[in-house]
Design a protein around this motif. Sequence first.
Motif, PDB file in Angstrom:
ATOM      1  N   ALA A  22      18.162 -55.662  22.747  1.00 17.68           N
ATOM      2  CA  ALA A  22      17.708 -54.349  23.175  1.00 17.68           C
ATOM      3  C   ALA A  22      18.830 -53.631  23.906  1.00 17.68           C
ATOM      4  O   ALA A  22      19.053 -52.438  23.718  1.00 17.68           O
ATOM      5  N   ARG A  25      21.258 -52.171  21.546  1.00 19.18           N
ATOM      6  CA  ARG A  25      20.750 -50.989  20.862  1.00 19.18           C
ATOM      7  C   ARG A  25      20.838 -49.756  21.768  1.00 19.18           C
ATOM      8  O   ARG A  25      21.121 -48.663  21.323  1.00 19.18           O
ATOM      9  N   PHE A  26      20.557 -49.959  23.068  1.00 19.97           N
ATOM     10  CA  PHE A  26      20.674 -48.834  23.996  1.00 19.97           C
ATOM     11  C   PHE A  26      22.068 -48.205  23.878  1.00 19.97           C
ATOM     12  O   PHE A  26      22.221 -47.009  23.752  1.00 19.97           O
ATOM     13  N   GLY A  30      22.293 -44.554  22.729  1.00 23.20           N
ATOM     14  CA  GLY A  30      22.167 -43.648  23.859  1.00 23.20           C
ATOM     15  C   GLY A  30      20.750 -43.687  24.386  1.00 23.20           C
ATOM     16  O   GLY A  30      19.790 -43.915  23.650  1.00 23.20           O
ATOM     17  N   PHE A  31      20.652 -43.478  25.683  1.00 25.37           N
ATOM     18  CA  PHE A  31      19.384 -43.656  26.389  1.00 25.37           C
ATOM     19  C   PHE A  31      18.306 -42.712  25.867  1.00 25.37           C
ATOM     20  O   PHE A  31      17.186 -43.111  25.583  1.00 25.37           O
ATOM     21  N   THR A  34      16.814 -43.450  22.389  1.00 20.13           N
ATOM     22  CA  THR A  34      15.874 -44.573  22.419  1.00 20.13           C
ATOM     23  C   THR A  34      14.571 -44.134  23.072  1.00 20.13           C
ATOM     24  O   THR A  34      13.481 -44.464  22.600  1.00 20.13           O
ATOM     25  N   ALA A  35      14.707 -43.376  24.145  1.00 17.10           N
ATOM     26  CA  ALA A  35      13.513 -42.903  24.837  1.00 17.10           C
ATOM     27  C   ALA A  35      12.630 -42.088  23.900  1.00 17.10           C
ATOM     28  O   ALA A  35      11.402 -42.230  23.898  1.00 17.10           O
ATOM     29  N   GLN A  37      12.545 -42.357  20.670  1.00 16.79           N
ATOM     30  CA  GLN A  37      11.949 -43.278  19.704  1.00 16.79           C
ATOM     31  C   GLN A  37      10.771 -44.031  20.308  1.00 16.79           C
ATOM     32  O   GLN A  37       9.822 -44.363  19.616  1.00 16.79           O
ATOM     33  N   GLN A  38      10.885 -44.306  21.595  1.00 14.39           N
ATOM     34  CA  GLN A  38       9.821 -45.081  22.242  1.00 14.39           C
ATOM     35  C   GLN A  38       8.792 -44.190  22.914  1.00 14.39           C
ATOM     36  O   GLN A  38       8.120 -44.598  23.843  1.00 14.39           O
ATOM     37  N   TYR A  42       6.099 -44.851  26.072  1.00 18.21           N
ATOM     38  CA  TYR A  42       6.068 -44.111  27.336  1.00 18.21           C
ATOM     39  C   TYR A  42       4.707 -43.467  27.553  1.00 18.21           C
ATOM     40  O   TYR A  42       4.162 -43.489  28.660  1.00 18.21           O
TER      41      TYR A  42
ATOM     42  N   PRO B 107       9.760 -56.403  24.064  1.00 18.85           N
ATOM     43  CA  PRO B 107      11.037 -56.699  24.709  1.00 18.85           C
ATOM     44  C   PRO B 107      12.028 -55.535  24.631  1.00 18.85           C
ATOM     45  O   PRO B 107      12.949 -55.447  25.435  1.00 18.85           O
ATOM     46  N   ASP B 108      11.824 -54.615  23.680  1.00 19.62           N
ATOM     47  CA  ASP B 108      12.797 -53.530  23.531  1.00 19.62           C
ATOM     48  C   ASP B 108      12.461 -52.302  24.372  1.00 19.62           C
ATOM     49  O   ASP B 108      13.219 -51.336  24.392  1.00 19.62           O
ATOM     50  N   PHE B 109      11.325 -52.333  25.093  1.00 21.00           N
ATOM     51  CA  PHE B 109      10.924 -51.140  25.837  1.00 21.00           C
ATOM     52  C   PHE B 109      11.850 -50.913  27.037  1.00 21.00           C
ATOM     53  O   PHE B 109      12.013 -51.793  27.882  1.00 21.00           O
ATOM     54  N   GLN B 110      12.416 -49.723  27.109  1.00 22.77           N
ATOM     55  CA  GLN B 110      13.390 -49.399  28.164  1.00 22.77           C
ATOM     56  C   GLN B 110      12.839 -49.593  29.575  1.00 22.77           C
ATOM     57  O   GLN B 110      13.487 -50.158  30.444  1.00 22.77           O
ATOM     58  N   ASP B 184       4.254 -46.838  17.300  1.00 16.80           N
ATOM     59  CA  ASP B 184       3.928 -47.867  18.280  1.00 16.80           C
ATOM     60  C   ASP B 184       2.454 -47.870  18.663  1.00 16.80           C
ATOM     61  O   ASP B 184       1.858 -48.915  18.890  1.00 16.80           O
TER      62      ASP B 184
END
Lengths: 330, 302
Positions: A22, A25-26, A30-31, A34-35, A37-38, A42, B107-110, B184
Amino acid sequence: MRTLTPGGTSKNPDTPAADSNAGKRFKKQGFWRTALQQRYLYLMSLPFVIWAFVFSYLPLWGWTMAFQDFKPGRGFFEQEWVGFEHFVQLFQDDRFYLALRNTLAMSVLGLLVGFVIPIIFAMLLNELRGMIFKRFVQTVSYLPHFVSWVVVAGLVTKMLSTQGGAINDLLLGLHLINEPIQFMAKGEWFWYIVTASDVWKEMGWNTIIYLAAITGIDPELYEASRVDGASRYRQMWHITLPGIRTTISVLFIMQIGHLLQIGFEKQFLLGNNLVQEYSQVLELYALQYGLQMGRFSYGTAISIFNSVVSVILLFTVNGIFKRISKESIM
Amino acid sequence: MAAPKAFNATRGDKVFDIANIVLMSLVLIVTLYPFLNVLAISLNESGDTVRGGITIFPRVFTFENYQQIFQYEGLVRGLWVSIARTVIGTLFGLISASMLAYTLSRPDFQARKFTSTFLVVTMYVSGGLIPVYILFRDLDLLGTFWVYVLPTVVNAFNVIVIRSFMDGLPYALQESAKLDGANDFTIFWKIILPLCKPVLATIALFLAVGQWNSWFDTYLYNGRHPEWTTLQFELMKVLQSTQQGGSGQMVNANDMASKMQNISPESIKMAITIVVTVPILIVYPFLQKYFVSGMTLGAVKS
């Protein structure tokens, strides 16, 4: 639930491989990318993090009240600051020491009795041979845990009542006493009544973790000892007990950390004016002499004292335990 | 581990077994007798109960006590409030705990480390009675239904238990779904959540029991708002009002007992106790398998 929160000790059993992946990948992406994408992750966590902030962290801000002469209705900057005055007042109040004594007495009693009995009970349950009987005892023993303290206090009062209470009837029937004992009116009995009620309520529930730990003991140990002719009693003492030693010590430390946080429900519900000298615990003291008298600052000072002592206790015991056994729970 | 098979059982072992069974039977009696006694009294004619001597069977059987207490509107309203807080509180708690647990199991969650620490701290640090009271007052929660369900929405212990369960699920399930283009939330909702039924049942039980049993929040925040009092609080009032002296704070005479002259306070107390207890009694044995493994999940990880 209160006594069983060791889950908190197991923060992040991370798999290192997954984490470093992970991390890579960051850096590659870049932060913010990824943010983005996630974003669903969040969306699923952020609202609740804010929620926890409001209901668990914001009250901590209220600790400032203890150092003010807090008047409701005034803004934060209009409050008068008084330093440690409330704490000085607290340490000069006899009722505070009474409450502290009662809290310590009941928590130490609870720790000694309430901690040992579930261990013995779990070991005896494990020795039961009839599986149906064992199951039945277990199921029944969990019952009081699910019942509220209001109900338990009602049952205890009923059982100890002077008018047809089972305990008094039994004692009278056995001719051990000549007239019913007024259990609930005797201050010096109060600590023991609370401890016994607590054992009655939580004994079965507290066996769960020990029983799980016993399951983890290698069955071959028992077989080998039986070949050597060890009695059941010796098996319990030399195999079962050492087998759950780690579980016992971890749970013991958790308990110490909660030494002053014994709750106040039982004392509130079982207590009455006649036994107040023995039933007043710190939190009830904060409730009665802080909140209900409108002395918010004073009451907060009591809560702070309580929390600070708890944290110190937890770290001290954990430190001692670390020295002795090279294990730590934190 | 099952109890050892009886091969070459010695006489000492047999004595041990018998003593153990006797002891355990005693535990059974001590645990069950108070409930059976209260049940018997609640089903006994009130005038007859005063004569005493009821053990575990009613002497003059009647449903009169129950009919009486359900005519008291405070109790019926309390029942509805209790049911509402149990259902809504459990639902909110399940949603928050399962969502948080899922994000923490990735595990990949920032923000994983941060969220995890942030939640664990709430297990050890609490503001205390008065700061919480002041906060609820500032948030205008006093005297509302929401004071029961909103503060308990996020519970770190529940998150940890569910997350431990999710960690045991194969990660490949999620990856293949991801390759199929699922987002997700869809993965969580369609794939992970259905697999978590056993642990969700456990947490639902904990949440529901907590909501159903809680009375102190009613006492503290809604004691002067009869429209939101709960069943447990009503029971507490009845129990305290006729106990010697009461608990100091509860001086207000209980209007329920005074409204029902023809049955004794004793019978009222016992009948309400049963009404409060029965729902739990019905539910928990069926979930035993789940909560035992749930408790173990939460504890043994260390």
